[in-house]
Design an enzyme around this catalytic site. Structure first.
Site, short mmCIF file in Angstrom:
data_model
loop_
_atom_site.label_atom_id
_atom_site.label_comp_id
_atom_site.label_asym_id
_atom_site.label_seq_id
_atom_site.Cartn_x
_atom_site.Cartn_y
_atom_site.Cartn_z
N ASP A 179 0.86 -1.17 0.00
CA ASP A 179 0.00 0.00 0.00
C ASP A 179 0.91 1.23 0.00
O ASP A 179 2.08 1.15 0.40
CB ASP A 179 -0.89 -0.03 1.24
CG ASP A 179 -1.77 1.19 1.38
OD1 ASP A 179 -2.35 1.62 0.37
OD2 ASP A 179 -1.87 1.72 2.50
N ASP B 252 -0.18 5.04 0.84
CA ASP B 252 -0.44 6.07 1.85
C ASP B 252 -0.35 5.49 3.26
O ASP B 252 -1.03 4.51 3.58
CB ASP B 252 -1.81 6.67 1.63
CG ASP B 252 -1.94 7.37 0.28
OD1 ASP B 252 -0.91 7.50 -0.41
OD2 ASP B 252 -3.05 7.76 -0.08
N ASP C 243 -1.36 -0.40 6.17
CA ASP C 243 -1.67 0.20 7.47
C ASP C 243 -3.14 0.10 7.83
O ASP C 243 -3.51 0.35 8.98
CB ASP C 243 -1.30 1.68 7.46
CG ASP C 243 -2.25 2.48 6.58
OD1 ASP C 243 -3.09 3.22 7.11
OD2 ASP C 243 -2.17 2.33 5.34
#
Length: 264
Positions: free
Chosen positions: A10, A12, A183
């Protein structure tokens, strides 16, 4: 021949500490694309994104906000602004630990794939700067050289998992031996399709799931000056990528223009 493996990241709050799209709010304002009021609204959205955790409701609000914000923007202008300001915007917010992992996976012979719900015009150049092999990203609809405000392809939640499985089929990746990093709880489907999932700076819900399932939890916190760590391509190469110097795989998965080898 043995199957190859990959590491899926991922973007961001996993590779970089902020929303990649909202990080460009100030350059977009300077380029005349958004008003000061809109920039302040995006700054507020960035704050909420950082402290609130990216659950499904928040991601939907973010999607609607960004779709409305970019409607009518000139695509060529966006790509030019991203290319011209990429280093200054992104360099201070990249995690050193993420760069180390990318280097380690490449050294082990694995492809690195950035998988992001942010738009391709932003994600593609960042991924290229980081040396990623391929990109899966959201595509905004373009009509007569401008963004319409609609989303053509949304790389989010279960769609990330489907994209990874499609890419594995096309490139011969062994997902059971591949890695995943994120996250957010919204990326649980993506983490479930790989044999080696990791939660990075996880939100509360992802931390709970990672603990229940025995997934390792990583903490990234150190910013890095990329010019000292990565062979950053010069502006002409980045501009070429931003204008479209990438090739499509399967309609929505994108491969870097400067890789050592092509798609499997």
């Amino acid at each position: 021949m043995p199957s190859s493996t990959a590491a899926f990241f991922d973007l961001d709050k996993t590779i970089i500490a902020r929303s990649s799209t909202l990080a460009f709010s100030r350059p977009f304002q300077a380029g005349g694309l958004i008003t000061r009021r809109a920039m302040l609204r995006s700054a507020y959205a960035q704050f909420v994104y950082l402290v609130g955790g990216a659950d499904h409701d928040q991601m939907e609000r973010m999607r609607l906000f960004m779709s409305k914000l970019v409607a009518g923007w000139d695509v060529a202008t966006v790509r030019e602004i991203v290319a011209d300001t990429l280093h200054n915007v992104v360099d201070p917010i990249v995690y050193d630990e993420a760069v180390e992992l990318i280097e380690e996976h490449h050294a082990a012979g694995r492809d690195v794939v950035v998988v992001s719900a942010s738009g391709l015009e932003v994600v593609g150049p960042i991924a290229e700067m980081l040396g990623a092999d391929r990109v899966v990203a959201t595509r905004l609809e373009i009509v007569d050289g401008k963004y319409s405000g609609d989303i053509e392809y949304y790389a989010y939640a279960e769609e990330k998992a489907r994209a990874i499985e499609s890419l594995a089929h096309e490139c011969g990746y062994d997902l059971a031996e591949s890695y995943g990093y994120s996250d957010s709880v919204t990326d649980v489907p993506m983490l479930q399709v790989v044999g080696r999932p990791f939660a990075v700076n996880p939100d509360k819900e992802l931390r709970r799931i990672a603990t229940e399932r025995g997934w390792p939890v990583l903490t990234f916190s150190r910013p890095v000056a990329l010019r000292s760590r990565v062979g950053l391509p010069g502006k002409p190469a980045l501009a070429a990528l931003a204008v479209g110097g990438v090739v499509a795989v399967g309609g929505y998965v994108w491969a870097s223009a400067k890789r050592r080898h092509g798609p499997a």
